[in-house]
Motif scaffolding. Structure first.
Motif, mmCIF file in Angstrom:
data_model
loop_
_atom_site.group_PDB
_atom_site.id
_atom_site.type_symbol
_atom_site.label_atom_id
_atom_site.label_comp_id
_atom_site.label_asym_id
_atom_site.label_seq_id
_atom_site.Cartn_x
_atom_site.Cartn_y
_atom_site.Cartn_z
ATOM 1 N N TRP A 1 0.837 -1.205 0.000
ATOM 2 C CA TRP A 1 0.000 0.000 0.000
ATOM 3 C C TRP A 1 0.868 1.250 0.000
ATOM 4 N N THR A 2 0.372 2.316 -0.593
ATOM 5 C CA THR A 2 1.046 3.611 -0.535
ATOM 6 C C THR A 2 0.721 4.273 0.794
ATOM 7 N N PRO A 3 1.722 4.584 1.599
ATOM 8 C CA PRO A 3 1.429 5.189 2.907
ATOM 9 C C PRO A 3 0.968 6.633 2.752
ATOM 10 N N PRO A 4 0.208 7.124 3.711
ATOM 11 C CA PRO A 4 -0.121 8.555 3.705
ATOM 12 C C PRO A 4 1.142 9.350 4.006
ATOM 13 N N MET A 5 1.079 10.646 3.789
ATOM 14 C CA MET A 5 2.180 11.510 4.165
ATOM 15 C C MET A 5 2.068 11.808 5.659
ATOM 16 N N TYR A 6 3.142 11.552 6.387
ATOM 17 C CA TYR A 6 3.138 11.779 7.826
ATOM 18 C C TYR A 6 3.657 13.173 8.147
ATOM 19 N N ILE A 7 3.023 13.785 9.128
ATOM 20 C CA ILE A 7 3.446 15.091 9.640
ATOM 21 C C ILE A 7 3.606 14.941 11.147
ATOM 22 N N HIS A 8 4.834 14.874 11.608
ATOM 23 C CA HIS A 8 5.083 14.727 13.044
ATOM 24 C C HIS A 8 5.274 16.117 13.645
ATOM 25 N N THR A 9 4.277 16.550 14.413
ATOM 26 C CA THR A 9 4.291 17.898 14.983
ATOM 27 C C THR A 9 5.102 17.939 16.265
ATOM 28 N N SER A 10 5.487 19.139 16.642
ATOM 29 C CA SER A 10 6.245 19.324 17.883
ATOM 30 C C SER A 10 5.329 19.143 19.090
ATOM 31 N N THR A 11 5.948 18.908 20.225
ATOM 32 C CA THR A 11 5.186 18.830 21.469
ATOM 33 C C THR A 11 4.778 20.235 21.900
ATOM 34 N N ILE A 12 3.748 20.325 22.728
ATOM 35 C CA ILE A 12 3.370 21.591 23.346
ATOM 36 C C ILE A 12 4.081 21.659 24.692
ATOM 37 N N ASP A 13 4.959 22.632 24.852
ATOM 38 C CA ASP A 13 5.807 22.733 26.033
ATOM 39 C C ASP A 13 5.419 23.918 26.911
ATOM 40 N N LYS A 14 6.043 23.972 28.079
ATOM 41 C CA LYS A 14 5.917 25.126 28.964
ATOM 42 C C LYS A 14 7.238 25.304 29.711
ATOM 43 N N ILE A 15 7.399 26.443 30.337
ATOM 44 C CA ILE A 15 8.568 26.677 31.181
ATOM 45 C C ILE A 15 8.257 26.176 32.582
ATOM 46 N N ASP A 16 9.062 25.234 33.054
ATOM 47 C CA ASP A 16 8.844 24.666 34.375
ATOM 48 C C ASP A 16 9.143 25.711 35.445
ATOM 49 N N ALA A 17 8.184 25.903 36.358
ATOM 50 C CA ALA A 17 8.337 26.929 37.393
ATOM 51 C C ALA A 17 9.500 26.635 38.329
ATOM 52 N N GLU A 18 9.815 25.365 38.531
ATOM 53 C CA GLU A 18 10.871 25.000 39.466
ATOM 54 C C GLU A 18 12.255 25.047 38.838
ATOM 55 N N THR A 19 12.378 24.518 37.634
ATOM 56 C CA THR A 19 13.693 24.430 37.000
ATOM 57 C C THR A 19 13.991 25.582 36.056
ATOM 58 N N GLY A 20 12.926 26.261 35.593
ATOM 59 C CA GLY A 20 13.124 27.329 34.630
ATOM 60 C C GLY A 20 13.409 26.832 33.230
ATOM 61 N N LYS A 21 13.312 25.519 33.036
ATOM 62 C CA LYS A 21 13.601 24.925 31.742
ATOM 63 C C LYS A 21 12.310 24.560 31.000
ATOM 64 N N GLN A 22 12.431 24.462 29.694
ATOM 65 C CA GLN A 22 11.284 24.116 28.864
ATOM 66 C C GLN A 22 11.059 22.614 28.903
ATOM 67 N N ARG A 23 9.793 22.219 29.093
ATOM 68 C CA ARG A 23 9.444 20.795 29.123
ATOM 69 C C ARG A 23 8.061 20.612 28.533
ATOM 70 N N LYS A 24 7.753 19.358 28.213
ATOM 71 C CA LYS A 24 6.455 19.026 27.648
ATOM 72 C C LYS A 24 5.357 19.217 28.690
ATOM 73 N N LEU A 25 4.204 19.708 28.249
ATOM 74 C CA LEU A 25 3.052 19.820 29.153
ATOM 75 C C LEU A 25 2.739 18.452 29.740
ATOM 76 N N SER A 26 2.572 18.408 31.048
ATOM 77 C CA SER A 26 2.382 17.139 31.741
ATOM 78 C C SER A 26 0.930 16.939 32.135
ATOM 79 N N LYS A 27 0.420 15.735 31.853
ATOM 80 C CA LYS A 27 -0.946 15.406 32.261
ATOM 81 C C LYS A 27 -1.091 15.452 33.777
ATOM 82 N N ARG A 28 -0.023 15.084 34.472
ATOM 83 C CA ARG A 28 -0.081 14.990 35.935
ATOM 84 C C ARG A 28 0.165 16.336 36.614
ATOM 85 N N LYS A 29 1.058 17.153 36.059
ATOM 86 C CA LYS A 29 1.486 18.371 36.751
ATOM 87 C C LYS A 29 0.733 19.624 36.335
ATOM 88 N N ASP A 30 0.281 19.679 35.092
ATOM 89 C CA ASP A 30 -0.189 20.945 34.544
ATOM 90 C C ASP A 30 -1.684 20.929 34.247
#
Length: 526
Positions: A269-298
């Protein structure tokens, strides 16, 4: 070439003879009659929890690409993971899609759109793989696989069922029959011929061609416990027969890319064209670093957070749309477009690095959006939110629509200087809370000039026009030897409890003379 199973043995392995041949499926789900260049996309969530903001972002990209090209956008529920399925999750998904205006078109001829209802299709494709020797029944138990993993770890091998560790990949027909006669129900595994020392190149519409080691793992195609497919197999079959042209999914699926490419090639079969998007991130209040939005924390990872908090759904969508199409904000500021739906989304410009979700920036989009609403629409939005999500106080605030419209309409008659202090529906009601005596809070920190307030009451007439009202304030200031603004500020704080409000004359007109006089007297009498 490896020999496959006979039709009779396939029927026993699958529990029944396949319902369709591949040719019959191709005829049942023919190519769609769409214009050249039309995208067929799908949002395919699993009903295993709440609607994630990243899912909403992906669904927006799906919907935009289909709309922009005159194509079709589908909602497909991938409900084959029965152990993790959460009650009401589908309702949450469907409701979220409607609230955010992501309307899909599930054409019945290509359905059903619940994977749990497409078992016959998956089994028919699995039967083809079994017949061609590209899949096999596996009778490994959970204990068997745990022992294999332990041995692999001890020897320093990658864990998984592959090569010499795939015990059942070359069972004879008689051995398969013996397992079946013993009442054992097999999983159906891919018979992988991949070589990890070789590379397979997969094309992503945004990232270009990416090289990966070939897949050599005999992944499960059909599970033994419920005879439903795994994600890897189901999405492949569905995307082919639903005639999906573009698959938008998060970059966390990149490691699975070579497996999916391998499966498409094995099926021819001919595969569809894949588009892998970036994650949605935020700046962590504790570390000041960028990280992925967390289901548990955010809390903002959950789309329901924005609904319950009263964020305009259109503003959230506008913000997410600007992440996907970075030139949108500039085009809108120049008046070239009025909404994300009018701005073309170009696949090549979809960002591939972590997109930062900034609540302050969302506030800007919300202010800008609410500023475009007519007063009746603003009243309707606030009222609808309060009646669904608000507390008793907020429900009380929307009981008199005429009064609410009067206060929300202040400084909204000049499009060039429209007020932009409303952000969420909850915050909007908070901004106008002082219009109710039960919510008004006297300012105990402001140092009032009670003499000018007393002078104001002597000449105050609620029927005065604005010029007359202001002239009286000027006269009071002149007589008292103070600035005009000082008199106005004393009045503002006296009647609202705040130092910053919209146009004071308009505020007092909405309040009415009795409320104004009562509050000013309360301050004078201290």
């Amino acid at each position: 070439m490896r020999n496959g199973l006979s039709a009779d043995l396939i029927a026993r392995v699958l529990g029944a003879a396949p319902k369709y041949t591949l040719d019959e499926l191709e005829k049942k789900f023919p190519p769609r009659a769409l214009p050249d260049g039309a995208f067929v996309t799908r949002f395919a969530p699993s009903p295993t929890g709440f609607m994630h903001l990243g899912g909403l972002y992906g669904a927006l990209v799906d919907c935009k690409l289909a709309r922009d090209t005159g194509g079709v956008f589908m909602l497909r529920i991938e409900d084959t993971d029965t152990k993790r399925e959460v009650a009401s999750a589908v309702d949450i998904i469907v409701d979220s899609m409607h609230r955010f205006g992501l309307e899909y078109n599930d054409v019945p001829e290509y359905g059903p759109y619940y994977q749990s209802q497409r078992r016959d299709i998956y089994h028919s494709v699995a039967a083809d793989l079994l017949a061609r020797g590209l899949a096999y029944p596996c009778f490994l138990t959970a204990d068997d696989m745990e022992q294999i993993r332990a041995n692999q770890k001890a020897a320093g091998f990658a864990t998984g069922i592959y090569g010499e560790f795939a015990r059942d990949r070359d069972l004879t027909d008689d051995e398969i029959m013996a397992h079946l006669d013993n009442g054992e129900v097999p999983t159906i595994r891919l018979y992988s011929v991949g070589d990890p020392s070789k590379r397979i190149f997969c094309k992503d519409a945004v990232r270009g061609s990416i090289g990966f080691p070939e897949n050599n793992e005999d992944i499960v195609l059909i599970k033994s416990n419920d005879r439903l497919p795994t994600y890897h197999f189901a999405h492949l079959v569905d995307d082919h027969f639903m005639r999906t042209t573009h698959v938008v999914r998060g970059e966390e699926w990149l490691p699975s890319f070579p497996l999916h490419a391998q499966l498409f090639r094995m099926m021819g079969w001919t595969p569809p064209m894949y588009i892998h998007t970036s994650t949605i991130d935020k700046i962590d209040a504790e570390t000041g670093k960028q990280r992925k939005l967390s289901k548990r924390k955010d809390p903002e990872a959950n789309v329901a957070f924005f609904l319950a908090d009263g964020w305009p759904t259109a503003a959230v969508l506008e913000y997410l749309g600007n992440i996907a199409a970075s030139g949108y904000e500039e085009a809108k500021s120049k008046g070239q477009v009025s909404s994300i739906w009018q701005y073309p989304l170009r696949v090549k410009k979809i960002p591939i690095s972590g997109a930062l979700f900034d609540m302050k920036k969302l506030e800007w989009w919300a202010r800008e959006y609410i500023a475009t609403l007519s007063v009746p629409d603003l009243v309707r939005c606030v009222t609808d939110w309060a009646n669904e999500y608000g507390n008793d106080v907020q429900k009380m605030q929307v009981q008199n629509p005429q009064y609410l419209a009067a206060m929300l309409g202040i400084e909204r008659d000049n499009p060039k200087r429209i007020r932009k202090d409303f952000i969420t529906w909850a915050q909007t009601l908070g901004e106008v809370a002082y219009f109710w005596d039960t919510l008004y809070t006297k300012n105990t920190e402001f140092e009032f000039n009670r003499d000018v307030l007393a002078e104001f009451l002597k000449t105050y007439d609620a029927s005065d026009d604005k010029d007359t009202w202001w002239n009286k304030i000027v006269a009071i200031a002149t007589a008292a030897g103070v600035k005009n603004g000082e008199v106005a500020m004393n009045l503002r704080v006296a009647v609202t409890g705040r130092t910053n409000t919209p146009d004071l004359y308009s505020v007092m007109q909405v309040m009415g003379g009795d409320m104004v006089e009562r509050r000013v007297k309360e301050i004078i009498n201290g």
